[in-house]
Design an enzyme around this catalytic site. Structure first.
Site, PDB file in Angstrom:
ATOM      1  N   GLY A  31       1.847   2.320 -26.319  1.00  0.00           N
ATOM      2  CA  GLY A  31       3.181   1.878 -26.732  1.00  0.00           C
ATOM      3  C   GLY A  31       3.344   1.927 -28.235  1.00  0.00           C
ATOM      4  O   GLY A  31       2.600   2.625 -28.933  1.00  0.00           O
ATOM      5  N   HIS A  37       3.622  10.248 -31.133  1.00  0.00           N
ATOM      6  CA  HIS A  37       3.641  10.239 -29.655  1.00  0.00           C
ATOM      7  C   HIS A  37       4.694  11.206 -29.128  1.00  0.00           C
ATOM      8  O   HIS A  37       4.488  11.887 -28.123  1.00  0.00           O
ATOM      9  CB  HIS A  37       3.994   8.842 -29.120  1.00  0.00           C
ATOM     10  N   GLY A 147      -3.354  13.471 -29.285  1.00  0.00           N
ATOM     11  CA  GLY A 147      -3.187  13.838 -30.684  1.00  0.00           C
ATOM     12  C   GLY A 147      -4.506  14.245 -31.317  1.00  0.00           C
ATOM     13  O   GLY A 147      -5.549  13.641 -31.056  1.00  0.00           O
ATOM     14  N   GLN A 153     -11.786  10.840 -30.465  1.00  0.00           N
ATOM     15  CA  GLN A 153     -11.275  10.454 -29.144  1.00  0.00           C
ATOM     16  C   GLN A 153     -11.003  11.709 -28.304  1.00  0.00           C
ATOM     17  O   GLN A 153     -11.349  11.772 -27.115  1.00  0.00           O
ATOM     18  CB  GLN A 153      -9.986   9.644 -29.301  1.00  0.00           C
ATOM     19  N   VAL A 176       1.139  14.480 -36.650  1.00  0.00           N
ATOM     20  CA  VAL A 176       2.470  14.425 -37.275  1.00  0.00           C
ATOM     21  C   VAL A 176       2.371  13.445 -38.444  1.00  0.00           C
ATOM     22  O   VAL A 176       1.762  12.379 -38.324  1.00  0.00           O
ATOM     23  CB  VAL A 176       3.530  13.932 -36.254  1.00  0.00           C
TER      24      VAL A 176
HETATM   25  O1  PAF Z   1      -4.803   7.014 -28.216  1.00  0.00           O
HETATM   26  C1  PAF Z   1      -4.419   5.996 -27.605  1.00  0.00           C
HETATM   27  O2  PAF Z   1      -3.285   5.542 -27.739  1.00  0.00           O
HETATM   28  C2  PAF Z   1      -5.383   5.276 -26.673  1.00  0.00           C
HETATM   29  O3  PAF Z   1      -6.681   5.311 -27.159  1.00  0.00           O
HETATM   30  C3  PAF Z   1      -5.321   5.797 -25.225  1.00  0.00           C
HETATM   31  C4  PAF Z   1      -5.788   7.255 -25.143  1.00  0.00           C
HETATM   32  C5  PAF Z   1      -3.920   5.662 -24.679  1.00  0.00           C
HETATM   33  C6  PAF Z   1      -6.261   4.978 -24.331  1.00  0.00           C
HETATM   34  O4  PAF Z   1      -5.898   3.634 -24.305  1.00  0.00           O
END
Ligand code: PAF
Length: 285
Positions: A31, A37, A147, A153, A176
């Site tokens: 969120g 996003h 991203g 990650q 971005v």
């Molecule tokens: O990148 C994120 O916002 C979070 O690490 C994710 C991938 C939604 C996991 O909670």
């Protein structure tokens, strides 16, 4: 746009998409949506006939309970942005549904999770890998969009999908930035005005490293230039600089002869206003 607040509702909605032969793209989020996003959503909308977004502030990826408590929650605004961008369904589960009583299964990429930024935030990538696995299992999309800013990650997610033979394609989307170069992040809203101004030092440090690499400088020179640039900013506390070979995540050394990934993190502010920011740049030989 369908809002699914339970796993059963999400599964029923996915069954409907599948029955209508839709290709489904997934954007997982916590969120507090911003243009970063929305770039993921845009890529997904271009490639799939239906896009599912998830909003879940995942407790298991936060080390510090106050970081979890202070994480921005802006559901109404998030839903408006997702609706306007053409998202077909949003999954907003409860922590109790995602982690049912007695939950004891974790997913961990044992090497990648426990190096570099994983050492700065112990348990973080285990929490990410676990929740992403749960979300992939619940939604069962064709592809998921992440991203490139969260460089490690993305590597963790690619690795777990490969190792666990998950039938989903992982798509990386470029970072971005704000007009002054600060990478978009949900944490940026928590910066005080002076810290927000100081935070551009991360992008400046990366740009300096990129320039030096283009001039033929070796990795240790890039590393030192990043450290010097960030430590010269009194409002920033440098947490980590990691320069790795992008494909393998092994430490990069010597001249830049293959694509490297530079990951940096720095802390801004103090007490309740403390904000950890990360940034990243891939540099090609
Ligand atoms: O990148 C994120 O916002 C979070 O690490 C994710 C991938 C939604 C996991 O909670």
């Amino acid at each position: 746009m369908k809002i699914c607040r339970s796993i059963a509702e999400m599964r029923a909605q996915m069954a409907a998409f599948r029955n209508a032969d839709h290709s489904v793209g997934l954007v997982t989020t916590m969120g507090a949506l911003h243009a970063g996003h929305m770039a993921l959503v845009k890529s997904a909308v271009q490639a799939h006939s239906r896009v599912v977004a998830t909003i879940f502030v995942n407790p298991t990826q936060f080390g510090d309970p106050s970081d979890l408590d202070n994480y921005p929650r802006t559901e109404e605004a998030d839903l408006t942005m997702l609706r306007d961008a053409g998202v077909a369904a949003v999954f907003i589960p409860d922590a109790g549904d995602m982690y049912p009583d007695g939950d004891e299964t974790i997913v961990e990429t044992t090497g990648l999770a426990n190096m570099l930024h994983g050492l700065v935030r112990p348990g973080h990538f285990r929490g990410v890998a676990t929740v992403v696995t749960k979300l992939f299992n619940i939604v069962q999309a064709d592809a998921a969009y992440f991203g490139e800013k969260d460089f490690q990650q993305l590597a963790v997610i690619r690795r777990l999908v490969r190792d666990l033979h998950m039938p989903i394609q992982i798509v990386g989307v470029p970072t971005v930035r704000e007009a002054d170069g600060l990478a978009m992040s949900s944490r940026n809203v928590r910066l005080t005005a002076p810290d927000r101004a100081a935070a551009i030092v991360l992008n400046q440090a990366l740009s300096r490293a990129e320039m030096l690499a283009a001039e033929g400088a070796q990795v240790d020179i890039l590393n030192q230039a990043i450290r010097d640039t960030i430590t010269a900013e009194p409002r920033a506390t440098l947490m980590a600089v990691d320069i790795v070979i992008a494909d393998t995540f092994e430490p990069a050394t010597g001249p830049v002869t293959q694509t490297i990934g530079i990951m940096i993190s720095a802390q801004f502010g103090a007490g309740d206003n403390q904000v950890l920011l990360i940034d990243q740049r891939e540099i090609h030989p």
